[in-house]
Scaffold this motif. Structure first.
Motif, PDB file in Angstrom:
ATOM      1  N   SER A 153       9.664 -26.427  40.136  1.00  0.00           N
ATOM      2  CA  SER A 153       8.406 -26.005  40.754  1.00  0.00           C
ATOM      3  C   SER A 153       7.836 -24.794  40.029  1.00  0.00           C
ATOM      4  N   PRO A 154       6.527 -24.524  40.242  1.00  0.00           N
ATOM      5  CA  PRO A 154       5.899 -23.363  39.609  1.00  0.00           C
ATOM      6  C   PRO A 154       6.573 -22.037  39.958  1.00  0.00           C
ATOM      7  N   ASN A 155       7.100 -21.908  41.165  1.00  0.00           N
ATOM      8  CA  ASN A 155       7.773 -20.659  41.532  1.00  0.00           C
ATOM      9  C   ASN A 155       8.944 -20.365  40.606  1.00  0.00           C
ATOM     10  N   THR A 156       9.679 -21.405  40.241  1.00  0.00           N
ATOM     11  CA  THR A 156      10.811 -21.235  39.322  1.00  0.00           C
ATOM     12  C   THR A 156      10.316 -20.906  37.922  1.00  0.00           C
ATOM     13  N   TRP A 157       9.284 -21.606  37.457  1.00  0.00           N
ATOM     14  CA  TRP A 157       8.778 -21.391  36.102  1.00  0.00           C
ATOM     15  C   TRP A 157       8.148 -20.021  35.954  1.00  0.00           C
ATOM     16  N   LEU A 158       7.569 -19.501  37.039  1.00  0.00           N
ATOM     17  CA  LEU A 158       7.015 -18.150  36.993  1.00  0.00           C
ATOM     18  C   LEU A 158       8.108 -17.113  36.758  1.00  0.00           C
ATOM     19  N   ARG A 159       9.293 -17.384  37.261  1.00  0.00           N
ATOM     20  CA  ARG A 159      10.427 -16.460  37.039  1.00  0.00           C
ATOM     21  C   ARG A 159      10.936 -16.552  35.609  1.00  0.00           C
ATOM     22  N   MET A 160      10.801 -17.699  34.991  1.00  0.00           N
ATOM     23  CA  MET A 160      11.258 -17.887  33.611  1.00  0.00           C
ATOM     24  C   MET A 160      10.247 -17.392  32.582  1.00  0.00           C
ATOM     25  N   LEU A 161       8.957 -17.445  32.953  1.00  0.00           N
ATOM     26  CA  LEU A 161       7.887 -17.228  31.980  1.00  0.00           C
ATOM     27  C   LEU A 161       7.962 -15.886  31.257  1.00  0.00           C
ATOM     28  N   PRO A 162       8.187 -14.754  31.927  1.00  0.00           N
ATOM     29  CA  PRO A 162       8.244 -13.483  31.188  1.00  0.00           C
ATOM     30  C   PRO A 162       9.324 -13.473  30.102  1.00  0.00           C
ATOM     31  N   THR A 163      10.498 -14.027  30.412  1.00  0.00           N
ATOM     32  CA  THR A 163      11.568 -14.066  29.418  1.00  0.00           C
ATOM     33  C   THR A 163      11.182 -14.958  28.247  1.00  0.00           C
ATOM     34  N   ALA A 164      10.590 -16.110  28.551  1.00  0.00           N
ATOM     35  CA  ALA A 164      10.193 -17.038  27.494  1.00  0.00           C
ATOM     36  C   ALA A 164       9.106 -16.429  26.608  1.00  0.00           C
ATOM     37  N   LEU A 165       8.120 -15.767  27.217  1.00  0.00           N
ATOM     38  CA  LEU A 165       7.044 -15.162  26.438  1.00  0.00           C
ATOM     39  C   LEU A 165       7.553 -14.004  25.579  1.00  0.00           C
ATOM     40  N   HIS A 166       8.461 -13.209  26.134  1.00  0.00           N
ATOM     41  CA  HIS A 166       9.029 -12.085  25.382  1.00  0.00           C
ATOM     42  C   HIS A 166       9.812 -12.605  24.180  1.00  0.00           C
ATOM     43  N   TRP A 167      10.609 -13.654  24.380  1.00  0.00           N
ATOM     44  CA  TRP A 167      11.355 -14.254  23.269  1.00  0.00           C
ATOM     45  C   TRP A 167      10.397 -14.775  22.203  1.00  0.00           C
ATOM     46  N   MET A 168       9.358 -15.506  22.631  1.00  0.00           N
ATOM     47  CA  MET A 168       8.425 -16.092  21.668  1.00  0.00           C
ATOM     48  C   MET A 168       7.673 -15.028  20.901  1.00  0.00           C
ATOM     49  N   SER A 169       7.266 -13.965  21.583  1.00  0.00           N
ATOM     50  CA  SER A 169       6.539 -12.897  20.908  1.00  0.00           C
ATOM     51  C   SER A 169       7.379 -12.276  19.798  1.00  0.00           C
ATOM     52  N   ASN A 170       8.677 -12.141  20.020  1.00  0.00           N
ATOM     53  CA  ASN A 170       9.558 -11.597  18.992  1.00  0.00           C
ATOM     54  C   ASN A 170       9.700 -12.543  17.806  1.00  0.00           C
ATOM     55  N   GLU A 171       9.515 -13.845  18.042  1.00  0.00           N
ATOM     56  CA  GLU A 171       9.650 -14.832  16.975  1.00  0.00           C
ATOM     57  C   GLU A 171       8.370 -14.973  16.149  1.00  0.00           C
ATOM     58  N   LEU A 172       7.217 -14.770  16.781  1.00  0.00           N
ATOM     59  CA  LEU A 172       5.944 -15.016  16.112  1.00  0.00           C
ATOM     60  C   LEU A 172       5.557 -13.868  15.183  1.00  0.00           C
ATOM     61  N   ASP A 173       4.888 -14.217  14.085  1.00  0.00           N
ATOM     62  CA  ASP A 173       4.319 -13.193  13.216  1.00  0.00           C
ATOM     63  C   ASP A 173       3.239 -12.437  13.968  1.00  0.00           C
TER      64      ASP A 173
END
Length: 379
Positions: free
Chosen positions: A328-348
């Motif tokens: 559900s979206p409630n679960t994905w909202l809890r994951m999103l900050p970690t996923a975005l932080h990881w991706m930002s570190n990977e992207l140029d």
């Protein structure tokens, strides 16, 4: 009043509250024969039930974008969308801006021949003077099925979620792109089939649109995919199929990586689009996977299955498995900050694009006079 959006939703909430209050005050005031009183009270209860159900139904519709207007809900053709008007090509797409800063367009892909909605958000830095000559990385966000790009807005708090993280310095400035993953409402798990080119739409047409309209970095290390549910599967799959376009992908509660037989009925086609099989090609991509221990639709075993078969240069970060939460979206909202932080570190990061140097042309040889002979040159 529009079927989607907050205005209609709040009207229904008010109607539900009003119906409940009216029932409480009118319950004992009903007069007449017993059958009439019973019937009146049944009607009052029914009104409360209908308005409450309508609130829930509209909330679900806003979150997943099932129906966009009343004609869509009732199956009526109002003549505003026809096959003769598929939308403009990417280089001529027109964007409209909403109150939350999102840019929206409807575009026809020149490669896939499909048409669909694309939402774009540019960070505040995009318009600042010190960034005016810089190009930005891109995060493409893929929704689930059923769903639409608005699922990220209504259910996942975009663009506010990433804007706050950028303002706090947790995420580097990036352009966010939210395309429809199943143009025309036909789901193929973001795969190309003999009749639908959904992968081509996402990997060629949408990037072509963004390259033609925005200052974006061209290298694969500056393009990342992130998705939930079916969009999570699509993110991983597309990155593994097009590593020269997308170098990173994050999947939140992804659908089974082995593929869905009900979506891709052809076993050969399903195998060709399975990340478990694509791992054998050793794509040079970095992946982040997340789910919940209690998510039956995306169990942790789905993540570890891909982790086992992936070998360098395919890199899979340690999966994130939440102890609680469903699909559900409630679960994905809890994951999103970690996923975005990881991706930002990977992207140029955003930077000035330096065009490759052109090689100097080779000096032209002096032509030999037509009437001169080799021996005459020594006299």
């Amino acid at each position: 009043m529009s079927l989607t959006g907050t205005a209609f939703f709040y009207v229904l909430i008010a109607a539900t509250a009003l119906a409940m209050v009216a029932t409480l005050f009118a319950w004992g005031a009903v007069r007449g024969p017993r059958p009439v009183r019973w019937l009146t009270r049944i009607v009052m209860i029914a009104i409360c039930q209908v308005t409450a159900i309508a609130v829930v139904a509209v909330w679900i519709n806003n979150s997943y974008g099932l129906y966009t207007d009343w004609n869509d809900l009732l199956g009526r053709d109002n003549g505003t969308q026809t096959a003769a008007m598929p939308g403009p090509p990417p280089d001529r797409a027109m964007f409209t801006r909403s109150a939350n800063g999102l840019l929206e367009t409807y575009v026809h892909g020149t490669h896939s021949k499909l048409s669909g909605q694309v939402l774009v958000w540019t960070p505040p830095q995009y318009d600042e003077r010190q960034y005016r000559n810089k190009s930005f990385p891109v995060i493409m966000m893929l929704h689930g099925v059923p769903g639409s790009p608005l699922s990220w807005v209504e259910g996942m708090g975009m663009p506010g979620t990433i804007a706050k993280m950028m303002a706090d310095g947790e995420v580097k400035p990036a352009i966010v792109v939210m395309p429809v993953i199943d143009p025309g409402g036909i789901d193929t798990d973001c795969s190309d089939t003999p009749t639908r080119k959904n992968a081509t739409w996402l990997a060629k047409d949408v990037p072509e649109l963004i390259h033609s309209q925005f200052r974006v970095l061209p290298e694969a290390k500056a393009w990342g995919l992130i998705g939930f549910s079916t969009g999570g599967l699509c993110s991983v799959k597309l990155a593994m199929q097009y590593p020269n376009l997308f170098a990173t992908a994050a999947a939140m509660s992804p659908d089974p990586f082995a593929g869905d037989p009900s979506v891709l009925t052809d076993p050969t086609l399903r195998k060709q689009n399975s990340p478990l099989e694509l791992a054998a090609k050793w794509p040079r991509v970095s992946l982040f996977l997340a789910t919940s221990a209690k998510d039956r639709s995306s169990p942790p075993s789905n993540l570890t299955a891909l982790q086992r078969v992936a070998i360098p240069p395919t890199l899979v970060a340690e999966p994130l498995v939440l102890a609680t939460g469903g699909h559900s979206p409630n679960t994905w909202l809890r994951m999103l900050p970690t996923a975005l932080h990881w991706m930002s570190n990977e992207l140029d990061p955003a930077h000035v694009v330096v065009p490759p140097k052109k090689k100097a042309p080779a000096p032209k040889k002096e032509p030999t006079p037509k009437h001169a002979s080799p021996s005459a040159a020594h006299h």
